[in-house]
Design a protein around this motif. Structure first.
Motif, PDB file in Angstrom:
ATOM      1  N   LEU A  94       0.843  -1.196   0.000  1.00 59.47           N
ATOM      2  CA  LEU A  94       0.000   0.000   0.000  1.00 59.47           C
ATOM      3  C   LEU A  94       0.878   1.246   0.000  1.00 59.47           C
ATOM      4  N   GLU A  95       1.985   1.182   0.735  1.00 58.32           N
ATOM      5  CA  GLU A  95       2.913   2.316   0.792  1.00 58.32           C
ATOM      6  C   GLU A  95       3.501   2.620  -0.588  1.00 58.32           C
ATOM      7  N   ASN A  96       3.846   1.564  -1.365  1.00 55.53           N
ATOM      8  CA  ASN A  96       4.340   1.768  -2.736  1.00 55.53           C
ATOM      9  C   ASN A  96       3.320   2.544  -3.558  1.00 55.53           C
ATOM     10  N   CYS A  97       2.047   2.122  -3.461  1.00 55.55           N
ATOM     11  CA  CYS A  97       0.974   2.759  -4.225  1.00 55.55           C
ATOM     12  C   CYS A  97       0.794   4.218  -3.800  1.00 55.55           C
ATOM     13  N   GLN A  98       0.837   4.462  -2.501  1.00 52.30           N
ATOM     14  CA  GLN A  98       0.666   5.827  -1.989  1.00 52.30           C
ATOM     15  C   GLN A  98       1.814   6.725  -2.433  1.00 52.30           C
TER      16      GLN A  98
END
Length: 152
Positions: A50-54
């Motif tokens: 999720l952090e990659n996407c954010q």
């Protein structure tokens, strides 16, 4: 508008994704109901967080504000391609050799427009597939979509 939104966004997002050690799988820009959706699909060998996407979303949003290639409101989504990931690039076909894939074609191949089998890779400009112990070559020009099959 000259160049298409998809092409402009692809050019903007490629360096952002590369700098984070990620792979750009696809960029989609389409109208869904009343809304325009700009979808960016990213991946990496051990999966996307999720952090990659954010991170990608935040950086791309800043770039889009500066470049302003879209003259109306839209929603930006950054996500993983999912378990039924589409295969588009040559390296996708190499990476997923041996996996079960679904191939949809524009015209029948061996009497079918939907084929599911083991991906054996690429041969010249065709997808090599093993279906029911038979090897089949499907010209990429006839392929509408190839994606990883979801085994249940």
């Amino acid at each position: 508008m000259g160049r298409q939104v998809k092409d402009i966004v692809t050019e903007l997002v490629k360096p952002i994704v590369a700098n984070k050690g990620l792979e750009l799988v696809d960029v989609e820009y389409q109208k869904e109901g009343e809304n325009w959706i700009l979808r960016i699909y990213i991946d990496k060998e051990d999966g996307v967080t999720l952090e990659n996407c954010q991170d990608v979303s935040r950086e791309l949003s800043t770039q889009l504000d500066v470049e302003d290639p879209i003259d109306h409101s839209y929603m930006l989504e950054v996500s993983s391609p999912g378990i039924d990931r589409p295969l588009k690039k040559d390296k996708d076909f190499t990476r997923f050799t041996g996996e079960l894939v679904e191939v949809s074609t524009y015209a029948p191949v061996n009497g079918k427009k939907e084929l599911t089998g083991e991906l054996l890779g690429l041969e010249e400009d065709s997808i090599k597939l093993k279906v029911d112990d038979e090897e089949i070559l499907i010209p990429r020009s006839k392929v509408a979509q190839t994606k990883l099959a979801v085994e249940v």
